[in-house]
Design an enzyme around this catalytic site. Structure first.
Site, PDB file in Angstrom:
ATOM      1  CB  CYS A 164      -1.675   1.420   6.297  1.00  0.00           C
ATOM      2  SG  CYS A 164      -1.405   0.650   4.684  1.00  0.00           S
ATOM      3  CB  CYS A 210      -6.367  -0.478   5.565  1.00  0.00           C
ATOM      4  SG  CYS A 210      -4.661  -1.052   5.349  1.00  0.00           S
ATOM      5  CD  GLU A 235      -1.748   4.096   3.444  1.00  0.00           C
ATOM      6  OE1 GLU A 235      -1.521   3.453   2.383  1.00  0.00           O
ATOM      7  OE2 GLU A 235      -2.870   4.157   3.955  1.00  0.00           O
ATOM      8  CG  HIS A 292      -1.967  -0.999   1.238  1.00  0.00           C
ATOM      9  ND1 HIS A 292      -3.018  -0.972   2.131  1.00  0.00           N
ATOM     10  CD2 HIS A 292      -2.185  -2.085   0.448  1.00  0.00           C
ATOM     11  CE1 HIS A 292      -3.814  -1.984   1.896  1.00  0.00           C
ATOM     12  NE2 HIS A 292      -3.335  -2.684   0.887  1.00  0.00           N
TER      13      HIS A 292
END
Length: 161
Positions: free
Chosen positions: A88, A85, A57, A55
């Protein structure tokens, strides 16, 4: 009204999100900042990297940790175009970020209050300041346009034999 520096960093995160879109990834971008300096950037890459953890992040956190030579990132802020999420958010807590700033809310997987609020969980040992809604309209529009394009392309595909 967010501070001008916050808008500048979120604009950089949106640029990262556009890079993700150009590669066929969900357009989410992130920027790590410390003392007014951009330390690292990242954008969604789970499809291209064949990595469910890639992701935006996580990509940015990994780059920042590598650059600073430490998995802890105290004094760092992360700007991201979509509410983080659970995965993360957990990584951000372990990194000891001082602040997380996000643009659009994620009503399906958001872990900063939309679905759960990990940063507000008192039983956890690290709590970063969280600010949502910075340039939310721009980030939300980008995501909506991406998914509209994907749906339109899917409708044009020939029926399977």
């Amino acid at each position: 009204m967010p501070d001008p520096a916050g808008v500048k960093y979120m604009q950089l995160a949106l640029e990262q999100a556009r890079l993700a879109w150009a590669e066929g990834e969900v357009p989410v971008g992130a920027v790590v900042v410390r003392d007014g300096e951009v330390i690292a950037t990242g954008y969604n890459q789970p499809i291209g990297r064949h990595d469910p953890t890639a992701h935006a992040e996580i990509v940015a956190l990994r780059a920042a940790a590598e650059k600073l030579g430490n998995y802890r990132l105290p004094g760092c802020e992360l700007y991201v175009t979509l509410e983080p999420c659970i995965m993360c958010s957990g990584a951000m807590m372990h990194a000891r970020l001082s602040r997380v700033v996000y643009a659009a809310v994620d009503p399906k997987t958001g872990a900063c209050g939309s679905v759960v609020n990990l940063f507000g969980e008192e039983r956890l040992n690290h709590h970063a300041e969280v600010l949502g809604g910075v340039m939310a309209e721009e980030a939300s529009s980008l995501l909506k346009a991406f998914f509209a394009e994907r749906r339109a392309a899917a409708r044009k595909l020939p029926a399977p034999d």
